[in-house]
Design a protein around this motif. Structure first.
Motif, PDB file in Angstrom:
ATOM      1  N   ARG A   1      77.007  -3.770  77.308  1.00 48.80           N
ATOM      2  CA  ARG A   1      78.154  -3.997  76.310  1.00 48.80           C
ATOM      3  C   ARG A   1      78.280  -2.831  75.329  1.00 48.80           C
ATOM      4  O   ARG A   1      79.442  -2.537  75.208  1.00 48.80           O
ATOM      5  N   GLU A   2      77.382  -2.590  74.900  1.00 52.07           N
ATOM      6  CA  GLU A   2      77.564  -1.192  73.834  1.00 52.07           C
ATOM      7  C   GLU A   2      77.904  -0.253  74.429  1.00 52.07           C
ATOM      8  O   GLU A   2      78.724   0.497  73.708  1.00 52.07           O
ATOM      9  N   THR A   3      77.791   0.083  75.720  1.00 48.52           N
ATOM     10  CA  THR A   3      78.206   1.261  76.208  1.00 48.52           C
ATOM     11  C   THR A   3      79.647   1.000  76.470  1.00 48.52           C
ATOM     12  O   THR A   3      80.411   2.033  76.006  1.00 48.52           O
ATOM     13  N   TYR A   4      80.108  -0.222  76.826  1.00 43.76           N
ATOM     14  CA  TYR A   4      81.584  -0.417  76.792  1.00 43.76           C
ATOM     15  C   TYR A   4      82.194  -0.150  75.426  1.00 43.76           C
ATOM     16  O   TYR A   4      83.664   0.278  75.335  1.00 43.76           O
ATOM     17  N   THR A   5      81.719  -0.798  74.408  1.00 44.45           N
ATOM     18  CA  THR A   5      82.049  -0.600  73.026  1.00 44.45           C
ATOM     19  C   THR A   5      82.269   0.499  72.701  1.00 44.45           C
ATOM     20  O   THR A   5      83.274   1.146  72.054  1.00 44.45           O
ATOM     21  N   LEU A   6      81.397   1.600  72.864  1.00 45.02           N
ATOM     22  CA  LEU A   6      81.420   3.121  72.706  1.00 45.02           C
ATOM     23  C   LEU A   6      82.610   3.616  73.198  1.00 45.02           C
ATOM     24  O   LEU A   6      83.379   4.307  72.729  1.00 45.02           O
ATOM     25  N   LEU A   7      82.732   3.339  74.635  1.00 50.62           N
ATOM     26  CA  LEU A   7      83.993   3.941  75.663  1.00 50.62           C
ATOM     27  C   LEU A   7      85.383   3.233  74.904  1.00 50.62           C
ATOM     28  O   LEU A   7      86.372   4.193  74.790  1.00 50.62           O
ATOM     29  N   ALA A   8      85.451   2.090  74.514  1.00 49.10           N
ATOM     30  CA  ALA A   8      86.304   1.643  73.824  1.00 49.10           C
ATOM     31  C   ALA A   8      86.848   2.285  72.646  1.00 49.10           C
ATOM     32  O   ALA A   8      87.908   2.451  72.214  1.00 49.10           O
ATOM     33  N   LEU A   9      85.844   2.509  71.938  1.00 52.86           N
ATOM     34  CA  LEU A   9      86.200   3.454  70.477  1.00 52.86           C
ATOM     35  C   LEU A   9      86.621   4.711  70.693  1.00 52.86           C
ATOM     36  O   LEU A   9      87.572   5.143  70.384  1.00 52.86           O
ATOM     37  N   ILE A  10      86.062   5.389  71.899  1.00 55.62           N
ATOM     38  CA  ILE A  10      86.766   6.689  72.215  1.00 55.62           C
ATOM     39  C   ILE A  10      88.207   6.466  72.578  1.00 55.62           C
ATOM     40  O   ILE A  10      89.135   7.481  72.392  1.00 55.62           O
ATOM     41  N   ALA A  11      88.536   5.352  73.426  1.00 46.45           N
ATOM     42  CA  ALA A  11      89.909   5.330  73.883  1.00 46.45           C
ATOM     43  C   ALA A  11      90.832   5.012  72.539  1.00 46.45           C
ATOM     44  O   ALA A  11      92.031   5.286  72.777  1.00 46.45           O
ATOM     45  N   VAL A  12      90.292   4.568  71.356  1.00 46.44           N
ATOM     46  CA  VAL A  12      91.179   4.313  70.538  1.00 46.44           C
ATOM     47  C   VAL A  12      91.307   5.553  69.823  1.00 46.44           C
ATOM     48  O   VAL A  12      92.487   5.815  69.335  1.00 46.44           O
ATOM     49  N   TYR A  13      90.372   6.304  69.846  1.00 39.71           N
ATOM     50  CA  TYR A  13      90.614   7.939  69.058  1.00 39.71           C
ATOM     51  C   TYR A  13      91.374   8.815  70.056  1.00 39.71           C
ATOM     52  O   TYR A  13      92.014   9.401  69.449  1.00 39.71           O
ATOM     53  N   TYR A  14      91.202   8.589  71.333  1.00 37.01           N
ATOM     54  CA  TYR A  14      91.831   9.400  72.140  1.00 37.01           C
ATOM     55  C   TYR A  14      92.520   8.696  73.477  1.00 37.01           C
ATOM     56  O   TYR A  14      91.831   8.155  73.989  1.00 37.01           O
ATOM     57  N   GLU A  15      93.772   8.858  73.157  1.00 37.11           N
ATOM     58  CA  GLU A  15      94.899   8.071  74.034  1.00 37.11           C
ATOM     59  C   GLU A  15      94.799   8.330  75.408  1.00 37.11           C
ATOM     60  O   GLU A  15      94.599   7.447  76.281  1.00 37.11           O
ATOM     61  N   GLN A  16      94.319   9.716  75.852  1.00 36.58           N
ATOM     62  CA  GLN A  16      94.256  10.070  77.350  1.00 36.58           C
ATOM     63  C   GLN A  16      92.989   9.316  77.888  1.00 36.58           C
ATOM     64  O   GLN A  16      92.771   9.635  79.071  1.00 36.58           O
ATOM     65  N   PHE A  17      92.010   8.893  77.014  1.00 34.91           N
ATOM     66  CA  PHE A  17      90.692   8.407  77.728  1.00 34.91           C
ATOM     67  C   PHE A  17      90.718   7.031  78.290  1.00 34.91           C
ATOM     68  O   PHE A  17      91.110   6.324  77.312  1.00 34.91           O
ATOM     69  N   GLU A  18      90.644   6.924  79.493  1.00 33.96           N
ATOM     70  CA  GLU A  18      90.647   5.655  80.110  1.00 33.96           C
ATOM     71  C   GLU A  18      89.435   5.271  80.298  1.00 33.96           C
ATOM     72  O   GLU A  18      88.516   5.782  80.661  1.00 33.96           O
ATOM     73  N   VAL A  19      89.185   3.753  79.933  1.00 29.85           N
ATOM     74  CA  VAL A  19      88.073   3.051  80.502  1.00 29.85           C
ATOM     75  C   VAL A  19      88.100   2.329  81.666  1.00 29.85           C
ATOM     76  O   VAL A  19      88.981   1.411  81.679  1.00 29.85           O
ATOM     77  N   ASN A  20      87.266   2.325  82.660  1.00 25.60           N
ATOM     78  CA  ASN A  20      87.194   1.648  83.669  1.00 25.60           C
ATOM     79  C   ASN A  20      85.919   0.954  84.078  1.00 25.60           C
ATOM     80  O   ASN A  20      84.810   1.705  83.436  1.00 25.60           O
ATOM     81  N   GLN A  21      85.422   0.251  84.948  1.00 29.57           N
ATOM     82  CA  GLN A  21      84.155  -0.203  85.106  1.00 29.57           C
ATOM     83  C   GLN A  21      83.195   0.797  85.772  1.00 29.57           C
ATOM     84  O   GLN A  21      82.120   0.980  85.468  1.00 29.57           O
ATOM     85  N   GLN A  22      83.793   1.757  86.700  1.00 26.50           N
ATOM     86  CA  GLN A  22      83.098   2.967  87.094  1.00 26.50           C
ATOM     87  C   GLN A  22      82.276   3.719  85.972  1.00 26.50           C
ATOM     88  O   GLN A  22      81.397   4.123  85.873  1.00 26.50           O
ATOM     89  N   LYS A  23      83.330   4.033  85.086  1.00 26.73           N
ATOM     90  CA  LYS A  23      83.039   4.775  84.004  1.00 26.73           C
ATOM     91  C   LYS A  23      81.970   4.238  83.185  1.00 26.73           C
ATOM     92  O   LYS A  23      80.839   4.835  82.815  1.00 26.73           O
ATOM     93  N   ILE A  24      81.843   2.952  82.865  1.00 25.56           N
ATOM     94  CA  ILE A  24      81.121   2.207  82.153  1.00 25.56           C
ATOM     95  C   ILE A  24      79.774   2.177  82.794  1.00 25.56           C
ATOM     96  O   ILE A  24      78.669   2.700  82.084  1.00 25.56           O
TER      97      ILE A  24
END
Length: 113
Positions: free
Chosen positions: A4-27
């Motif tokens: 869950r913390e990994t997802y939160t961190l990746l979601a924060l990256i997506a907020v700062y960088y629009e081109q960054f996509e979060v998906n289950q495989q990346k998590i």
């Protein structure tokens, strides 16, 4: 670090960088690498990265050590423990023989001025 913390961190990256996509495989894959790290340390490294880079961070960007640690230069006392002294000086006969060889190569005759 939990998934869950990994997802939160990746979601924060997506907020700062629009081109960054979060998906289950990346998590899943990012969590596999980051699970042994503290989320707050990674978050601080992310904030430092955001200040200087227009590109989304890689995992290695988030895991980097502080500059003070990575740029530490050992002094001679520290180096003495790192590089053991395993050589012993040559005997006087060996030194004189090598000097004689160098004089012969250079064409030096002893006793001349």
């Amino acid at each position: 670090m939990t998934k869950r913390e990994t997802y939160t961190l990746l979601a924060l990256i997506a907020v700062y960088y629009e081109q960054f996509e979060v998906n289950q495989q990346k998590i899943d894959y990012w969590h596999e690498v980051l699970r042994h790290h503290e989320v707050e340390d990674l978050r601080q490294n992310l904030l430092q990265h955001v200040e200087v880079s227009p590109y989304p961070p890689k995992i290695s960007d988030l895991m980097r050590k502080s500059a003070a640690v990575s740029r530490a230069i050992p002094d001679c006392r520290d180096s003495a423990f790192i590089v053991p002294i395993s050589w012993k000086p040559a005997s006087e006969e060996v030194v004189q023989a090598e000097l004689a060889k160098m004089r012969q190569i250079l064409g030096i005759v002893r006793g001349e001025v």
